[in-house]
Design a protein around this motif. Structure first.
Motif, PDB file in Angstrom:
ATOM      1  N   CYS A  14      68.573  38.362  13.511  1.00  0.00           N
ATOM      2  CA  CYS A  14      68.058  37.556  12.744  1.00  0.00           C
ATOM      3  C   CYS A  14      66.921  39.196  12.067  1.00  0.00           C
ATOM      4  CB  CYS A  14      66.736  37.113  13.170  1.00  0.00           C
ATOM      5  SG  CYS A  14      65.867  37.320  14.650  1.00  0.00           S
ATOM      6  N   LEU A  15      65.010  38.426  11.635  1.00  0.00           N
ATOM      7  CA  LEU A  15      64.472  39.592  10.807  1.00  0.00           C
ATOM      8  C   LEU A  15      63.583  40.057  11.957  1.00  0.00           C
ATOM      9  CD1 LEU A  15      63.195  40.739   8.339  1.00  0.00           C
ATOM     10  CD2 LEU A  15      61.717  38.727   8.249  1.00  0.00           C
ATOM     11  N   GLY A  16      62.875  39.643  12.811  1.00  0.00           N
ATOM     12  CA  GLY A  16      61.617  40.341  13.315  1.00  0.00           C
ATOM     13  C   GLY A  16      62.495  40.012  15.289  1.00  0.00           C
ATOM     14  N   ILE A  18      62.487  38.442  16.940  1.00  0.00           N
ATOM     15  CA  ILE A  18      61.104  37.673  17.707  1.00  0.00           C
ATOM     16  C   ILE A  18      61.553  36.047  18.867  1.00  0.00           C
ATOM     17  CG2 ILE A  18      59.548  39.770  18.256  1.00  0.00           C
ATOM     18  CD1 ILE A  18      58.300  38.071  16.185  1.00  0.00           C
ATOM     19  N   HIS A  52      58.487  44.228  15.487  1.00  0.00           N
ATOM     20  CA  HIS A  52      58.221  43.413  16.711  1.00  0.00           C
ATOM     21  C   HIS A  52      58.373  45.013  17.242  1.00  0.00           C
ATOM     22  CE1 HIS A  52      55.832  40.904  14.208  1.00  0.00           C
ATOM     23  NE2 HIS A  52      57.010  40.666  13.749  1.00  0.00           N
ATOM     24  N   ASP A 129      64.080  30.176   9.910  1.00  0.00           N
ATOM     25  CA  ASP A 129      63.017  30.911  10.318  1.00  0.00           C
ATOM     26  C   ASP A 129      62.385  30.388  11.017  1.00  0.00           C
ATOM     27  OD1 ASP A 129      61.143  33.156  11.103  1.00  0.00           O
ATOM     28  OD2 ASP A 129      61.022  34.120   9.114  1.00  0.00           O
ATOM     29  N   PRO A 130      61.682  30.029  12.242  1.00  0.00           N
ATOM     30  CA  PRO A 130      60.269  28.996  12.234  1.00  0.00           C
ATOM     31  C   PRO A 130      59.889  29.643  12.378  1.00  0.00           C
ATOM     32  CG  PRO A 130      62.133  30.250  14.427  1.00  0.00           C
ATOM     33  CD  PRO A 130      62.275  30.744  13.827  1.00  0.00           C
ATOM     34  N   TYR A 131      59.261  31.150  12.283  1.00  0.00           N
ATOM     35  CA  TYR A 131      57.881  31.592  12.707  1.00  0.00           C
ATOM     36  C   TYR A 131      57.320  31.255  12.094  1.00  0.00           C
ATOM     37  CZ  TYR A 131      55.763  36.352  13.551  1.00  0.00           C
ATOM     38  OH  TYR A 131      54.220  37.415  13.551  1.00  0.00           O
TER      39      TYR A 131
HETATM   40  P1  4NP Z   1      63.177  35.840  13.908  1.00  0.00           P
HETATM   41  O1  4NP Z   1      61.917  35.686  13.094  1.00  0.00           O
HETATM   42  O2  4NP Z   1      64.210  37.229  12.445  1.00  0.00           O
HETATM   43  O3  4NP Z   1      64.102  34.974  14.329  1.00  0.00           O
HETATM   44  O4  4NP Z   1      62.427  37.104  14.682  1.00  0.00           O
HETATM   45  C1  4NP Z   1      60.840  36.399  12.314  1.00  0.00           C
HETATM   46  C2  4NP Z   1      59.531  36.657  12.951  1.00  0.00           C
HETATM   47  C3  4NP Z   1      58.988  37.648  12.895  1.00  0.00           C
HETATM   48  C4  4NP Z   1      58.643  37.894  11.435  1.00  0.00           C
HETATM   49  C5  4NP Z   1      59.351  37.339  10.512  1.00  0.00           C
HETATM   50  C6  4NP Z   1      60.882  36.138  10.878  1.00  0.00           C
HETATM   51  N1  4NP Z   1      58.597  38.554  10.735  1.00  0.00           N
HETATM   52  O5  4NP Z   1      57.414  38.325   9.767  1.00  0.00           O
HETATM   53  O6  4NP Z   1      57.013  39.017  11.870  1.00  0.00           O
END
Ligand code: 4NP
Length: 166
Positions: A14-16, A18, A52, A129-131
């Motif tokens: 994924c992106l982060g 986390i 992260h 993305d749930p962030y």
């Molecule tokens: P992930 O979610 O890609 O599902 O881990 C994200 C986590 C952090 C960020 C974006 C998406 N961020 O912008 O920090």
């Protein structure tokens, strides 16, 4: 001579690293251990961004997973191009991350695919993305990931049979 069986290695991206991909790593590791213990597969995860690196999964990700009995203890790491040869299958959680990975190569690696290929049409193509959202977004991510279990198992059983035929 019969080939020694080895684990089939899957990396979720994924992106982060986390929220979505650590959830996929943990949920599918648990469900495969319970339901398909004979399938030799291992699960890992990474993020296309480095924000992260070294951190545990987001606390909301961990608590939503814990409520369903999954303990996420992965530490974030960044995707690197060498991973394409280190894993048998790389599953991007959404099309944006699929494109980010593909953009690192002159020719598209055939083992880099979209996670939702293993979902029925009732689900969206991208794991959202749930962030920046609410708690229900984290639960939705788990629902999507759990739903892929059976079709991923069918795929892996086929892979295993094919490698034994060779
Ligand atoms: P992930 O979610 O890609 O599902 O881990 C994200 C986590 C952090 C960020 C974006 C998406 N961020 O912008 O920090």
């Amino acid at each position: 001579m019969k080939k020694v069986k080895s684990h089939y290695k899957i990396l979720f991206v994924c992106l982060g690293n986390i929220c979505r991909s650590p959830t996929a790593e943990c949920v599918l590791r648990n469900l495969f251990a319970q339901r398909y213990p004979a399938i030799l597969v291992s699960f890992d995860s990474a993020g296309t961004a480095g924000y992260h690196i070294g951190k545990p999964a987001d606390s909301r990700t961990r608590s939503a997973a814990a409520e369903r009995g999954y303990r996420i203890d992965s530490i974030a790491k960044q995707f690197s191009p060498e991973m394409v040869s280190q894993y048998d299958l790389i599953l991007a959680m959404d099309r944006e991350n699929l494109l980010s990975i593909q953009s690192l190569f002159k020719t598209r690696p055939s083992n880099v695919r979209l996670f939702s290929e293993f979902l029925s049409d009732k689900w969206p193509q991208d794991v959202p993305d749930p962030y920046h959202g609410q708690r229900d977004g984290f639960e939705y991510v788990i629902d999507m990931i759990e739903s892929a279990t059976e079709s991923l198992a069918e795929f892996l059983i086929k892979q295993n049979l094919e490698s034994q035929d060779r």
